[in-house]
Design an enzyme around this catalytic site. Structure first.
Site, PDB file in Angstrom:
ATOM      1  N   ASP A  97      -6.946  -1.951   6.166  1.00  0.00           N
ATOM      2  CA  ASP A  97      -6.309  -2.966   5.332  1.00  0.00           C
ATOM      3  C   ASP A  97      -6.785  -4.378   5.630  1.00  0.00           C
ATOM      4  O   ASP A  97      -6.422  -5.309   4.924  1.00  0.00           O
ATOM      5  CB  ASP A  97      -4.791  -2.966   5.557  1.00  0.00           C
ATOM      6  CG  ASP A  97      -4.110  -1.864   4.798  1.00  0.00           C
ATOM      7  OD1 ASP A  97      -4.773  -1.293   3.926  1.00  0.00           O
ATOM      8  OD2 ASP A  97      -2.941  -1.590   5.083  1.00  0.00           O
TER       9      ASP A  97
ATOM     10  N   ASP B 271       0.884  -1.135   0.000  1.00  0.00           N
ATOM     11  CA  ASP B 271       0.000   0.000   0.000  1.00  0.00           C
ATOM     12  C   ASP B 271       0.935   1.200   0.000  1.00  0.00           C
ATOM     13  O   ASP B 271       1.936   1.198   0.690  1.00  0.00           O
ATOM     14  CB  ASP B 271      -0.818  -0.069   1.296  1.00  0.00           C
ATOM     15  CG  ASP B 271      -1.921   0.934   1.300  1.00  0.00           C
ATOM     16  OD1 ASP B 271      -2.329   1.360   0.203  1.00  0.00           O
ATOM     17  OD2 ASP B 271      -2.377   1.291   2.393  1.00  0.00           O
TER      18      ASP B 271
ATOM     19  N   ASP C 247      -0.182  -0.448   6.246  1.00  0.00           N
ATOM     20  CA  ASP C 247       0.020   0.139   7.572  1.00  0.00           C
ATOM     21  C   ASP C 247      -1.074  -0.292   8.537  1.00  0.00           C
ATOM     22  O   ASP C 247      -1.108   0.140   9.678  1.00  0.00           O
ATOM     23  CB  ASP C 247       0.135   1.655   7.505  1.00  0.00           C
ATOM     24  CG  ASP C 247      -1.116   2.293   6.940  1.00  0.00           C
ATOM     25  OD1 ASP C 247      -2.067   1.560   6.613  1.00  0.00           O
ATOM     26  OD2 ASP C 247      -1.143   3.526   6.819  1.00  0.00           O
TER      27      ASP C 247
END
Lengths: 72, 648
Positions: free
Chosen positions: B535, B342, B531
């Site tokens: 997610d 990401d 992070d």
């Protein structure tokens, strides 16, 4: 229900494997993993019968590795 | 470092082994020099037999007891039982030789088998205990108590009794027991045990603190934000404690192997004693060979060295702030050949800075106007603008947020527009488009275009090198981002990722990962690195979900398979090296142990190897395999520094 128990005096790695195999055969036990290194057993079994199953597990443990205690 | 290297039980065991070993050697030497079997004429075998038997019983009484007990439970292939059969058999054979007038020998072997078996057991126990300690060092983060501030004073309570909203006091030298926010005091926190980061972290009023860190300088009062079981420290401990429950393929293979190995060897031993014995009539030779078989029949070396290797690998990783949820992930991570990242917060710092103001000569004015308009906004871009403007901003403006366009600030007929191209267009302001890559904010005052501000996210310093390192290890690197194509391609180029996908909405990330999963080779594994914020679905969907800077985001700790507690991408190649080393050691141990055991079995069947070799096949192999496994728990960082210092 999944629960993790601490094991005391689990002295040999092969016994841990044997314990795991014989516990897996108990009715109602969905999955079990005995870790010699962590001295822990994580077990997943039917919710409604969990305590009875655990009694059976303790019995099996006694049979395979009498020195080892399951801390409930 | 550790208070006690050996436990009480281990110390007792060690003394027993040393005493027995000394006695054994004394008898052994006396036997060779003074020929003990010649001392008593007629029944010469009795003296060495009795002497060795005393040592045998002293070292082996517990094994004998366990053998009896376990056989009563129907455990035929119990190692204690097999060892006893082998040794008692060897004694019997030696007595038989003695009685039938042959040279009385073999008592030493019988005694030695059990003696060395105990040495091996001791060593295994010691190695496992030591390895456990390296993990329990991490367990030191477990807080024992909390100082709860009550109306009357301070009360020491169990951390699990503290509720959200309670205020706790943390004195210098104490661990922060629960996650919370500082409401009084400023101090430096040592997070070394959590993240491996050696620099203390400064905290002041209003800053969040995570449980498990140690207060180093001054007293802090903390308002608890999470109950103990939801606090970082509990999550981490749970993760580490349960890590070895998720077994790797190698471990499952080895336990399966052990399951068949022992019975097979025992049956072969039985056949070896009976068939050639009956055919040739030379019973003692074949029984002896069969007994050697039994000595090698214990699979312990294998069964212990493989989980020990994984455990050591997980332990080594945790020392560098890399938490791995199970041996299986360590095994899979070694095969990882695609890393999907990401962008924001993972490859970039996630803090935006003003990169450029156009026109440059109008910089102060443009920034001042923008700072006025963005005065109230919590958006990271607004923050970056405010930070770059040093002067005072004029207050009293009415701020209107135009969704998807920007902000309009007005006061006494003066109007500042601050936003994207759409805002300029909708207000009919002619502007000069900025060609730079990043987010562009256009500023106008009273309908006149004043200039534009280019803002971009900084990539992490280590990112390009890590991408290169991963590529060198044969891994594909993919960047996923919600940014537009122009920004994405520029960042991708700067980072050196092999592939990128731009313009993704959060929900598209799962689709992209699924596409990549479909493309990849079956032998490889796909890692997603994020992070941890929003997610969770992608972390779960990928082969190995890796959450970065996971401390503080407990949702990520739950969804991920690996947690990098450092916000440092260098953890990835480091984890890869640890995984590689672990798997190399695992393979070595499997091949070495099985090969040596098979060779010794064949040699003893042929009569080339004697029982001493069989003892080596059991204990020696175990010790070597364990020592090899302990190599995994070495140092990893220093090595890379050495490499990096080499001229390119």
């Amino acid at each position: 229900m999944k629960k993790v128990y601490r094991l005391e005096d689990l002295d040999c790695a092969n016994c841990a494997a044997k314990m795991e195999r014989s516990i897996a055969k108990i009715d109602g036990v969905k999955s079990v993993s005995v870790s010699f290194m962590a001295q822990r057993m994580s077990i997943e079994a039917d919710d409604d019968n969990f305590e009875n199953i655990m009694d059976e597990v303790v019995k099996k443990c006694k049979k395979v590795e009498p020195d080892c205690k399951i801390i409930r | 470092m550790e208070k006690r290297i050996l436990s009480k039980k281990q110390r007792r065991e060690l003394i027993r082994i040393i005493v027995c070993l000394a006695a054994f050697l004394a008898i052994f030497i006396a036997d060779k020099v003074a020929k003990l079997d010649k001392v008593i004429s007629g029944v010469g075998w009795v003296l060495p037999f009795v002497l060795y038997l005393i040592v045998y019983l002293a070292i082996g009484y517990d094994v004998l007891w366990r053998a009896v007990r376990n056989i009563a439970h129907g455990q035929v292939f119990d190692e204690n039982f097999l060892m006893c059969i082998a040794t008692i058999g060897a004694f019997a054979l030696a007595i038989y030789r003695g009685v039938s007038g042959m040279q009385a020998e073999g008592f030493d072997e019988a005694c030695a088998v059990l003696l060395f078996y105990q040495v091996g057991e001791f060593f295994q126990d010691y190695a496992a205990g030591r390895s456990r300690k390296s993990i329990s060092a991490l367990m030191d983060i477990r807080p024992d108590y909390a100082n709860l501030l009550t109306g009357g004073g301070v009360e020491t309570v169990d951390p699990s009794q503290v509720k959200v909203g309670d205020v706790i006091r943390v004195n210098p030298g104490e661990k922060v027991p629960l996650d919370g926010v500082v409401i009084k005091g400023a101090s430096a926190l040592d997070t070394k045990a959590l993240t491996g980061e050696s620099l203390p972290r400064e905290v002041a009023e209003g800053d969040p603190v995570i449980s498990g860190s140690v207060n180093t300088s001054t007293q802090l009062d903390i308002r608890v934000e999470k109950e103990f079981y939801d606090s970082t420290v509990s999550k981490i401990l749970e993760l580490v404690e349960n890590a070895s429950a998720q077994k790797s393929k190698a471990e499952n293979f080895i336990t399966k192997f052990a399951k068949y190995y022992t019975p097979t060897v025992v049956i072969v031993a039985l056949l070896l004693a009976v068939i050639p014995g009956a055919v040739t009539g030379d019973w003692s030779t074949w029984v002896y060979r069969a007994l050697s078989f039994l000595v090698v029949s214990c699979p312990c070396a294998l069964v212990i060295s493989i989980p020990l290797s994984f455990f050591a690998g997980i332990g080594a990783a945790s020392r560098y702030g890399i938490l791995i949820k199970g041996s299986n992930y360590l095994e899979k991570f070694n095969k990882a050949d695609a890393f999907v990242f990401d962008k924001t917060g993972t490859l970039t710092k996630g803090n935006f800075v003003v990169a450029e103001v156009a026109p440059e000569e109008n910089r102060d004015k443009v920034l001042r106007l923008a700072a006025v308009a963005e005065h109230d906004s919590a958006h990271p871009i607004a923050k970056s603008i405010r930070e770059s403007f040093a002067g005072e901003t004029e207050g009293g403006y009415t701020l209107t947020n135009v969704a998807g366009e920007g902000i309009v600030a007005s006061k006494d007929g003066s109007v500042i527009c601050c936003g994207n191209e759409k805002l300029m267009k909708s207000r009919g302001i002619s502007y000069v488009p900025h060609k730079g890559v990043g987010t562009v904010v256009y500023v106008s005052e009273n309908g006149r275009f004043e200039g534009s501000i280019l803002i971009h996210d900084q990539i992490k310093e280590e990112a390009p090198e890590v991408m290169r390192g991963l590529a060198e290890m044969g891994c594909k690197t993919v960047m996923l981002t919600g940014d537009n194509e122009a920004v994405a391609s520029a960042v991708a180029e700067e980072l050196g990722v092999t592939q990128y996908k731009a313009g993704l909405l959060p929900q598209n990330k799962v689709e992209e990962v699924e596409k990549l999963l479909a493309q990849k080779q079956k032998s490889g594994a796909l890692c997603f690195v994020g992070d941890g914020i929003n997610d969770a679905p992608v972390l779960m969907r990928s082969d190995i979900g890796i959450a970065m800077g996971g401390v503080g985001s407990d949702a990520a700790i739950e969804a991920a398979d690996m947690v990098l507690m450092h916000d440092d991408l260098n953890s990835l190649p480091l984890a890869k090296r640890i995984a590689r080393k672990t798997m190399a050691v695992v393979r070595e141990n499997i091949v070495f142990s099985i090969a040596v055991k098979l060779i010794i079995l064949v040699l003893s069947a042929l009569g080339i190897a004697n029982m001493w070799a069989a003892v080596f096949g059991d204990v020696g192999v175990a010790v070597i395999a364990i020592l090899n496994a302990m190599r995994v728990n070495g140092r990893y960082k220093e090595k890379t520094n050495g490499k990096e210092n080499l001229p390119a």
